[in-house]
Scaffold this motif. Structure first.
Motif, short mmCIF file in Angstrom:
data_model
loop_
_atom_site.label_atom_id
_atom_site.label_comp_id
_atom_site.label_asym_id
_atom_site.label_seq_id
_atom_site.Cartn_x
_atom_site.Cartn_y
_atom_site.Cartn_z
N GLY A 7 -71.11 26.31 -16.14
CA GLY A 7 -69.82 26.47 -16.80
C GLY A 7 -69.39 27.91 -16.87
N MET A 8 -70.33 28.81 -17.18
CA MET A 8 -70.02 30.22 -17.22
C MET A 8 -69.49 30.71 -15.87
SD MET A 8 -72.51 33.53 -17.83
CE MET A 8 -72.94 33.61 -16.08
N THR A 9 -70.16 30.28 -14.81
CA THR A 9 -69.78 30.72 -13.47
C THR A 9 -68.38 30.25 -13.10
OG1 THR A 9 -72.07 30.84 -12.71
CG2 THR A 9 -70.38 30.50 -11.03
N LYS A 10 -68.05 29.02 -13.43
CA LYS A 10 -66.71 28.51 -13.14
C LYS A 10 -65.65 29.30 -13.91
CE LYS A 10 -68.13 23.75 -12.09
NZ LYS A 10 -67.62 23.69 -10.71
N GLY A 11 -65.96 29.60 -15.17
CA GLY A 11 -65.02 30.38 -15.96
C GLY A 11 -64.85 31.79 -15.43
N LEU A 12 -65.95 32.44 -15.05
CA LEU A 12 -65.87 33.78 -14.49
C LEU A 12 -65.06 33.79 -13.19
CD1 LEU A 12 -69.54 35.08 -14.98
CD2 LEU A 12 -67.50 35.79 -16.27
N ALA A 13 -65.29 32.76 -12.37
CA ALA A 13 -64.57 32.69 -11.10
C ALA A 13 -63.06 32.64 -11.33
CB ALA A 13 -65.03 31.46 -10.31
#
Length: 246
Positions: free
Chosen positions: A164-170
């Protein structure tokens, strides 16, 4: 010229295992590399010496990833020392497993502090230094998608949070040309989980390839995401697990 020639990378937990392999691969591909370590100065210095032997600049920073101030300081020190920061690899982690009834509040707090909060804080700090083309890569785990043994609930939860963090950062950093991805290794031959260890045969039997990865195989995927060839990959979860999840 290598794809990341002249770039600067920070690898957290880069003194051993997958982290050390990533640090060395990025150096081989042309980057100057800083790494963090918690306690073992000798191991960290050995990786630094190898990077310098390749002809790249290197820096070891002692930092406990449970300490948000230390995480931010490590990012800032990397950028100050090398004059820039292009690649962040969130590799540092803790591996606490046990029955649901046995895991205490301290276990929960440390796991989430190191495996979830630290990557987020590091990404926040790194984003302040990165220019277009920056890369944020987090090392997750195969158990984020397939948890086949009891006792992994806490660890799996922490590694799943990275998705989830990675999707948000992207989404947040995409307009700046900064990508964010998470790599999920499967069983990997390190000193913490050796391919000849007592449970290795059971672990590798859950993979389609029926073997452990080498740290270099995981590092190769990180290197690809770090370079120009990975410029159009963001928000992705990439399994380097030998078919653990198939």
């Amino acid at each position: 010229m290598n794809e990341i020639e002249g770039k600067v990378a920070l690898v957290t937990g880069g003194s051993r295992g997958i982290g050390a392999a990533v640090a060395l691969r990025l150096a081989q591909d042309g980057a100057d590399v800083a790494l963090t370590y918690e306690r073992n100065t000798e191991r960290a210095d050995a990786v630094v010496d190898k990077i310098k032997g390749i002809g790249r600049r290197a820096l070891a920073i002692q930092a406990d990833s449970a300490d948000t101030g230390a995480v931010t300081a490590a990012v800032d020190e990397t950028a100050a020392t090398f004059g820039r920061l292009d690649i962040l690899v969130n590799n540092a982690g803790v591996f606490l497993v046990g029955s649901l009834e046995e895991l205490g509040a301290e276990d929960i707090d440390r796991t989430l502090a190191v495996n979830v909060r630290a990557p987020f804080v590091a990404a926040q700090a790194a984003a302040r230094h990165m220019t277009d083309g920056g890369r944020i890569i987090s090392i997750g785990s195969n158990v984020a998608e397939r948890t086949v043994f009891p006792g992994f609930a806490l660890y799996a939860m922490s590694k799943t949070a990275l998705i989830g963090m990675t999707k948000g950062l992207a989404r947040d950093l995409g307009p700046r040309g900064i990508t964010a991805n998470v790599v999920h290794p499967g069983p990997t031959d390190t000193d913490a989980n050796p391919a000849d260890g007592p449970n290795a045969e059971t672990f590798q039997s859950f993979t389609a390839l029926n073997r452990y990865a080498t740290p270099d195989e995981v590092a190769a995927t990180v290197a690809h995401l770090s370079g120009d060839s990975g410029a159009y990959i963001t928000g992705a979860s990439i399994n380097v697990d030998g078919g653990w999840t198939v």
